[in-house]
Design an enzyme around this catalytic site. Sequence first.
Site, mmCIF file in Angstrom:
data_model
loop_
_atom_site.group_PDB
_atom_site.id
_atom_site.type_symbol
_atom_site.label_atom_id
_atom_site.label_comp_id
_atom_site.label_asym_id
_atom_site.label_seq_id
_atom_site.Cartn_x
_atom_site.Cartn_y
_atom_site.Cartn_z
ATOM 1 N N SER A 119 0.870 -1.180 -0.011
ATOM 2 C CA SER A 119 0.009 0.039 0.072
ATOM 3 C C SER A 119 0.726 1.445 -0.056
ATOM 4 C CB SER A 119 -1.097 0.087 1.285
ATOM 5 O OG SER A 119 -1.670 1.165 1.367
ATOM 6 N N TYR A 132 -1.877 -0.073 9.858
ATOM 7 C CA TYR A 132 -1.862 -0.925 8.647
ATOM 8 C C TYR A 132 -0.579 -0.567 7.972
ATOM 9 C CZ TYR A 132 -3.813 -1.336 3.919
ATOM 10 O OH TYR A 132 -3.764 -1.656 2.709
#
Length: 235
Positions: A119, A132
């Site tokens: 990501s 995350y």
Amino acid sequence: MALVQHLGTGRRKRAVARVSLGTAQSLGESTFVLEADVLEPDQLERARATVLDRFGRIDALVNAAGGNVPAATVGDRSFFELPPTALDEVVRLNFNGTVLPSQVFGAAMATGSIVNVSSMAAHRALTRVVGYGAAKAAVENLTRWLAVELAPHGVRVNAVAPGFFIGEQNRVLLVDESGALTARGERIVAATPAGRFGDPAEVAGTVIWLCSAAASFVTGAVIPIDGGFGAFGGV
């Protein structure tokens, strides 16, 4: 004409079947769906045995399991209030959920390609998603480490780092019920030179390339798919 068999694994077989079938139909492919929890080695090993029994080999592995855990997100609570169990959960899902399939399926690959899904949160400090972002940063380090480790075995390892795409998990953060951008959505689009959110097909195309012979000399790379978000300083 090549016939591509598409393997999907997931905790909810019906959901995986729906997504895999839609992808396969759009690409003109046949579909083969298995059910497995990426955090359960026994289930992964059974899935691997089924694949090898049916096809005889494994050419590519895409580690796409992941996501955020609300309790590991800064917003309603401060960083100092984040429960360790929530941080553990988000790391297990994203990092261990990449390590374990790579161990189980990678051990059966004589050649081929592993593609991990990272990501842009691994590259830049984004608000809220502390657990995350840290977990995806670990995925990228693992990608480079495995690329070196598996190169002598003829297996390439790369990752894709998507920018902002609208999905079920983040829809309410990016658009309202009318489909208009939220304040957060507007900030994201303003910081994206392409001026929009990404389309899932734009990730799929990069993954297909990394799994193909066209990328036979590409390993240890993290490919951003972010509309220029990571290249833009905001000024």
